[in-house]
Design a protein around this motif. Structure first.
Motif, PDB file in Angstrom:
ATOM      1  N   ALA A 213       0.833  -1.204   0.000  1.00 38.89           N
ATOM      2  CA  ALA A 213       0.000   0.000   0.000  1.00 38.89           C
ATOM      3  C   ALA A 213       0.866   1.251   0.000  1.00 38.89           C
ATOM      4  N   PHE A 214       1.932   1.261   0.799  1.00 39.05           N
ATOM      5  CA  PHE A 214       2.795   2.438   0.865  1.00 39.05           C
ATOM      6  C   PHE A 214       3.743   2.519  -0.326  1.00 39.05           C
ATOM      7  N   LEU A 215       4.016   1.394  -0.960  1.00 36.99           N
ATOM      8  CA  LEU A 215       4.758   1.427  -2.219  1.00 36.99           C
ATOM      9  C   LEU A 215       3.966   2.200  -3.265  1.00 36.99           C
ATOM     10  N   VAL A 216       2.680   1.879  -3.389  1.00 36.61           N
ATOM     11  CA  VAL A 216       1.806   2.599  -4.326  1.00 36.61           C
ATOM     12  C   VAL A 216       1.661   4.057  -3.892  1.00 36.61           C
ATOM     13  N   ASP A 217       1.402   4.256  -2.609  1.00 35.80           N
ATOM     14  CA  ASP A 217       1.181   5.608  -2.093  1.00 35.80           C
ATOM     15  C   ASP A 217       2.389   6.506  -2.330  1.00 35.80           C
ATOM     16  N   SER A 218       3.577   5.993  -2.023  1.00 35.69           N
ATOM     17  CA  SER A 218       4.782   6.797  -2.192  1.00 35.69           C
ATOM     18  C   SER A 218       5.069   7.080  -3.661  1.00 35.69           C
ATOM     19  N   ALA A 219       4.827   6.091  -4.512  1.00 34.79           N
ATOM     20  CA  ALA A 219       5.050   6.290  -5.945  1.00 34.79           C
ATOM     21  C   ALA A 219       4.163   7.411  -6.485  1.00 34.79           C
ATOM     22  N   VAL A 220       2.876   7.361  -6.125  1.00 35.56           N
ATOM     23  CA  VAL A 220       1.939   8.371  -6.618  1.00 35.56           C
ATOM     24  C   VAL A 220       2.217   9.727  -5.972  1.00 35.56           C
ATOM     25  N   SER A 221       2.399   9.736  -4.640  1.00 34.06           N
ATOM     26  CA  SER A 221       2.597  10.996  -3.934  1.00 34.06           C
ATOM     27  C   SER A 221       3.863  11.711  -4.392  1.00 34.06           C
ATOM     28  N   THR A 222       4.935  10.946  -4.604  1.00 37.38           N
ATOM     29  CA  THR A 222       6.219  11.554  -4.943  1.00 37.38           C
ATOM     30  C   THR A 222       6.329  11.925  -6.417  1.00 37.38           C
ATOM     31  N   TRP A 223       5.793  11.082  -7.306  1.00 35.74           N
ATOM     32  CA  TRP A 223       6.118  11.215  -8.725  1.00 35.74           C
ATOM     33  C   TRP A 223       4.951  11.561  -9.647  1.00 35.74           C
ATOM     34  N   GLY A 336       9.546   0.819   4.608  1.00 35.58           N
ATOM     35  CA  GLY A 336      10.181   0.131   3.485  1.00 35.58           C
ATOM     36  C   GLY A 336       9.451   0.391   2.185  1.00 35.58           C
ATOM     37  N   GLY A 337       8.132   0.288   2.211  1.00 33.03           N
ATOM     38  CA  GLY A 337       7.348   0.554   1.008  1.00 33.03           C
ATOM     39  C   GLY A 337       7.467   1.990   0.551  1.00 33.03           C
ATOM     40  N   ALA A 338       7.451   2.927   1.514  1.00 31.75           N
ATOM     41  CA  ALA A 338       7.557   4.345   1.169  1.00 31.75           C
ATOM     42  C   ALA A 338       8.902   4.659   0.529  1.00 31.75           C
ATOM     43  N   LEU A 339       9.968   4.091   1.091  1.00 30.30           N
ATOM     44  CA  LEU A 339      11.294   4.326   0.525  1.00 30.30           C
ATOM     45  C   LEU A 339      11.420   3.735  -0.876  1.00 30.30           C
ATOM     46  N   LEU A 340      10.932   2.511  -1.052  1.00 28.76           N
ATOM     47  CA  LEU A 340      11.037   1.862  -2.356  1.00 28.76           C
ATOM     48  C   LEU A 340      10.256   2.635  -3.417  1.00 28.76           C
ATOM     49  N   GLY A 341       9.050   3.066  -3.075  1.00 30.40           N
ATOM     50  CA  GLY A 341       8.234   3.799  -4.032  1.00 30.40           C
ATOM     51  C   GLY A 341       8.857   5.121  -4.438  1.00 30.40           C
ATOM     52  N   ALA A 342       9.466   5.807  -3.475  1.00 27.46           N
ATOM     53  CA  ALA A 342      10.065   7.112  -3.779  1.00 27.46           C
ATOM     54  C   ALA A 342      11.410   6.974  -4.468  1.00 27.46           C
ATOM     55  N   VAL A 343      12.247   6.070  -3.953  1.00 29.57           N
ATOM     56  CA  VAL A 343      13.631   5.986  -4.427  1.00 29.57           C
ATOM     57  C   VAL A 343      13.762   5.201  -5.732  1.00 29.57           C
ATOM     58  N   LEU A 344      13.127   4.033  -5.804  1.00 26.50           N
ATOM     59  CA  LEU A 344      13.305   3.184  -6.984  1.00 26.50           C
ATOM     60  C   LEU A 344      12.727   3.822  -8.238  1.00 26.50           C
ATOM     61  N   LEU A 345      11.548   4.423  -8.126  1.00 29.12           N
ATOM     62  CA  LEU A 345      10.986   5.087  -9.300  1.00 29.12           C
ATOM     63  C   LEU A 345      11.871   6.230  -9.758  1.00 29.12           C
ATOM     64  N   GLY A 346      12.435   6.976  -8.784  1.00 29.99           N
ATOM     65  CA  GLY A 346      13.330   8.070  -9.145  1.00 29.99           C
ATOM     66  C   GLY A 346      14.593   7.565  -9.818  1.00 29.99           C
ATOM     67  N   LEU A 359       5.430   0.678 -13.420  1.00 29.24           N
ATOM     68  CA  LEU A 359       5.182  -0.762 -13.359  1.00 29.24           C
ATOM     69  C   LEU A 359       5.661  -1.357 -12.034  1.00 29.24           C
ATOM     70  N   ILE A 360       6.554  -0.661 -11.331  1.00 31.67           N
ATOM     71  CA  ILE A 360       7.069  -1.172 -10.061  1.00 31.67           C
ATOM     72  C   ILE A 360       5.937  -1.426  -9.064  1.00 31.67           C
ATOM     73  N   PRO A 361       5.045  -0.474  -8.798  1.00 34.20           N
ATOM     74  CA  PRO A 361       3.935  -0.782  -7.887  1.00 34.20           C
ATOM     75  C   PRO A 361       3.000  -1.862  -8.433  1.00 34.20           C
ATOM     76  N   VAL A 362       2.872  -1.956  -9.761  1.00 29.29           N
ATOM     77  CA  VAL A 362       2.041  -3.019 -10.343  1.00 29.29           C
ATOM     78  C   VAL A 362       2.636  -4.384 -10.011  1.00 29.29           C
ATOM     79  N   VAL A 363       3.948  -4.507 -10.176  1.00 31.00           N
ATOM     80  CA  VAL A 363       4.633  -5.759  -9.844  1.00 31.00           C
ATOM     81  C   VAL A 363       4.486  -6.061  -8.355  1.00 31.00           C
ATOM     82  N   GLY A 364       4.611  -5.028  -7.520  1.00 29.95           N
ATOM     83  CA  GLY A 364       4.440  -5.214  -6.081  1.00 29.95           C
ATOM     84  C   GLY A 364       3.077  -5.761  -5.734  1.00 29.95           C
ATOM     85  N   VAL A 365       2.048  -5.242  -6.392  1.00 29.63           N
ATOM     86  CA  VAL A 365       0.687  -5.729  -6.165  1.00 29.63           C
ATOM     87  C   VAL A 365       0.550  -7.194  -6.572  1.00 29.63           C
ATOM     88  N   ILE A 366       1.064  -7.546  -7.733  1.00 27.11           N
ATOM     89  CA  ILE A 366       0.956  -8.925  -8.229  1.00 27.11           C
ATOM     90  C   ILE A 366       1.644  -9.891  -7.267  1.00 27.11           C
TER      91      ILE A 366
END
Length: 389
Positions: A213-223, A336-346, A359-366
């Protein structure tokens, strides 16, 4: 104090946390200018704050075990208030970073103890309220963003909004010192001779839901705004709309989830929320248009809004007699999810572009879907939490 009154006071704690966090995030440009900070330095500070928050979650666990989560929450709010107040004045950068680390410890302490308190008062009420408690957080975050906008537009500076959040956090902490839910729970090894093993299973299953959830949240919020502006070349006035749409649907889904989850069941709602979150991000990848991106971010918000309170509720229900400990450990996954969503996408934005990086959060969901199916098999103890003595 009645359970309903305690629930409202805990809701004020969620609002204080949302108000403070959003005030800090929206004040970053002003802090950067005032302190003369580079982008790299700001990124390093945010990483350190995240680490400090993880430490704060551990502190909340220890305080809750010894004195009860109400004291962890009140003390955490005092730390948040002190940290926020400290940022309103210019200081040497070493002192500024120290103040933000203090805020980070308070942030993590409040994060964990709020969910402990929410689970306890929900059990006391005998009905689902976690989603509405989280809705108070989201609504307050929106208020903070508007307050910051108005403060900056009027020439008052970021200090007005941040100072308001600091004062509110301290006031709620003072009211909650005696007014928060006094219930306490045992350590996992006390619950049952096999309790520790069963608790670990609850922590991993519910923790992975929080992580995703925080992987998706951080990806959307940050990017989301960066993607709209830099990749899709949206107008400056359009770029923030993706994040605005996301927050709006998070709020709406949290306002209605407490009525839907008990009827549909946690497993169905968890799987559905994951699918919806992934579908929203997938739409962003598949259709590179402004309308599709904003719609995709809004769809993702529906899933995330339900998933976070649902995961904490599931953890508390599965390990009722050790919920304080379980909640504190599940809460660690959010960082962990927040860091991955913000850092990896960047990190991937240059080599493959932000569109494909979503696609990173999509893979996380799957990857999380099979884990979510284990929700129906999580049981540690049946007895309700004992009241404080």
């Amino acid at each position: 104090m009645s359970a309903g009154a305690r629930a409202r006071l805990i809701g004020a704690g969620y609002a204080a946390q949302g108000l403070g966090y959003a005030a800090v995030v929206t004040a970053l440009p002003a802090f950067k200018e005032r302190q003369g900070l580079s982008d790299a330095f700001v990124s390093a500070i945010l990483l350190l704050v995240c680490v400090a928050a993880a430490g704060g979650s551990v502190v909340a666990d220890q305080v809750a075990a010894r004195w009860g989560s109400r004291y962890a929450l009140a003390a955490g709010l005092f730390l948040v208030g002190a940290g926020l107040a400290g940022t309103t004045v210019g200081t040497p950068n070493v002192a500024f970073v120290t103040i933000l680390l203090l805020y980070g410890i308070g942030l993590g302490t409040v994060d964990a103890s709020l969910s402990m308190q929410g689970v306890l008062v929900q059990a006391r009420l005998g009905r689902s309220v976690m989603s509405r408690l989280f809705a108070a957080y989201t609504a307050a975050a929106i208020v903070a963003a508007l307050l910051m906008s108005g403060s900056l537009a009027s020439g008052g500076g970021a200090a007005i909004a941040v100072g308001t959040a600091a004062a509110f956090a301290v006031l709620v902490g003072l009211a909650g010192w005696r007014g928060f839910e006094p219930g306490r729970t045992e350590r996992s090894h006390v619950v049952h001779e096999t309790g520790s093993r069963a608790v670990r299973r609850v922590i991993w299953v519910c923790g992975m839901l929080i992580f995703t959830a925080f992987l998706v949240d951080s990806a959307v919020s940050t990017w989301s705004s960066v993607y709209l502006k830099d990749t899709l070349h949206a107008a400056a006035s359009v770029a923030p709309l993706g994040y605005a749409a996301y927050q709006a649907t998070v709020l709406v889904s949290r306002l209605i989830a407490d009525h839907v989850v008990p009827r549909a069941g946690r497993l169905t709602m968890a799987l559905g929320s994951l699918v919806v979150s992934g579908a929203g991000c997938a739409l962003v990848v598949l259709l590179p248009t402004e309308a599709a991106a904003i719609t995709g971010f809004a769809i993702a918000g529906i899933g995330v809004g339900v998933l976070v309170p649902l995961a904490f509720s599931a953890a508390g229900a599965a390990a009722q007699e050790s919920s304080d400990e379980v909640i504190a450990r599940v809460n660690l996954f959010n960082y962990g999810g927040a860091l991955l969503g913000a850092v990896l996408l960047g990190a991937l934005s240059d080599p493959i572009g932000l569109r494909i990086a979503f696609l990173i959060p999509v893979v996380g969901v799957i990857l999380t879907l099979p884990i979510a199916r284990r929700l129906t098999h999580l049981t540690v103890a049946e007895p309700a939490p004992r009241p404080a003595t």
